[in-house]
Design a protein around this motif. Structure first.
Motif, PDB file in Angstrom:
ATOM      1  N   LYS A  14       0.842  -1.202   0.000  1.00 16.47           N
ATOM      2  CA  LYS A  14       0.000   0.000   0.000  1.00 16.47           C
ATOM      3  C   LYS A  14       0.876   1.251   0.000  1.00 16.47           C
ATOM      4  CE  LYS A  14      -3.887   2.264   0.333  1.00 16.47           C
ATOM      5  NZ  LYS A  14      -4.770   2.397  -0.808  1.00 16.47           N
ATOM      6  N   GLU A  19       2.153   1.841  -3.447  1.00 24.25           N
ATOM      7  CA  GLU A  19       1.067   2.398  -4.273  1.00 24.25           C
ATOM      8  C   GLU A  19       0.893   3.892  -3.993  1.00 24.25           C
ATOM      9  OE1 GLU A  19      -3.729   2.125  -4.077  1.00 24.25           O
ATOM     10  OE2 GLU A  19      -2.652   0.198  -3.977  1.00 24.25           O
ATOM     11  N   ARG A  54       3.868   5.889  -5.366  1.00 26.52           N
ATOM     12  CA  ARG A  54       3.783   6.046  -6.831  1.00 26.52           C
ATOM     13  C   ARG A  54       2.754   7.107  -7.201  1.00 26.52           C
ATOM     14  NH1 ARG A  54       4.380  -0.286  -8.351  1.00 26.52           N
ATOM     15  NH2 ARG A  54       6.650  -0.268  -8.529  1.00 26.52           N
TER      16      ARG A  54
END
Length: 181
Positions: free
Chosen positions: A19, A22, A25
């Motif tokens: 997570k 993610e 990013r």
């Protein structure tokens, strides 16, 4: 990110590495031209500044690690390719190492048949090997000097002996490289 925005990202990730990746990013996608320019300036400053202090395996590895880290802060299309990274390494060696060390590097590169098609890993391995060998020889010389009680030589004599040793190694490496061709 790390100064004032890391807290919320850590909380939002709920201790999940995937997570967090993610979220990081997604955060990276919000970078604008100013962020990219700042990252590029930091990378250029580091690589053009060279290695602070004496050139050694530790200082070289630290320099490369930081360069790689700064490179990752750049967008993929702005990162240096392997060839530019090899040129950067050679430029740093030329700036930081004494000229005989750089000349030995060039001869070793020739002997190992490293070309523009060679990988960055091959270049790094060669430089690291040379730095390791240089450290071993320096340690051996220091131990020999200590056993002799300093040898009574003047500093200038020691430098000349070292210079002659480098020239002999350079000549031997060149001869080996030419024989291998």
């Amino acid at each position: 990110l790390l100064n004032n925005k890391a807290g919320p990202v850590i909380v939002q990730s709920k201790r999940s590495g995937l997570k967090m990746l993610e979220l990081l990013r997604a955060f990276a996608d919000t970078a604008d031209d100013s962020d990219t320019a700042t990252a590029q300036i930091a990378y250029n400053k580091h690589t053009q500044g060279g290695i602070p202090g004496a050139l050694s395996r530790a200082s070289f590895d630290s320099f490369i690690e930081k360069a790689e880290s700064l490179q990752l802060a750049l967008p993929a299309d702005a990162r240096d390719g392997a060839m530019r990274q090899r040129v950067m390494i050679e430029t740093v060696l030329l700036k930081m190492a004494n000229r005989p060390f750089y000349d030995l590097y060039l001869v070793a590169k020739l002997a190992k048949k490293l070309t523009s098609e060679s990988t960055l890993d091959e270049t790094l391995a060669l430089v690291r090997h040379m730095l390791d060998e240089d450290a071993k020889k320096s340690a051996l010389l220091a131990a020999t000097e200590a056993r002799r009680g300093g040898g009574g030589r003047r500093r200038e004599d020691k430098i000349e002996v070292s210079r002659v040793g480098v020239q002999v190694r350079l000549a031997a490496a060149l001869a080996a490289a030419l024989a291998a061709r």
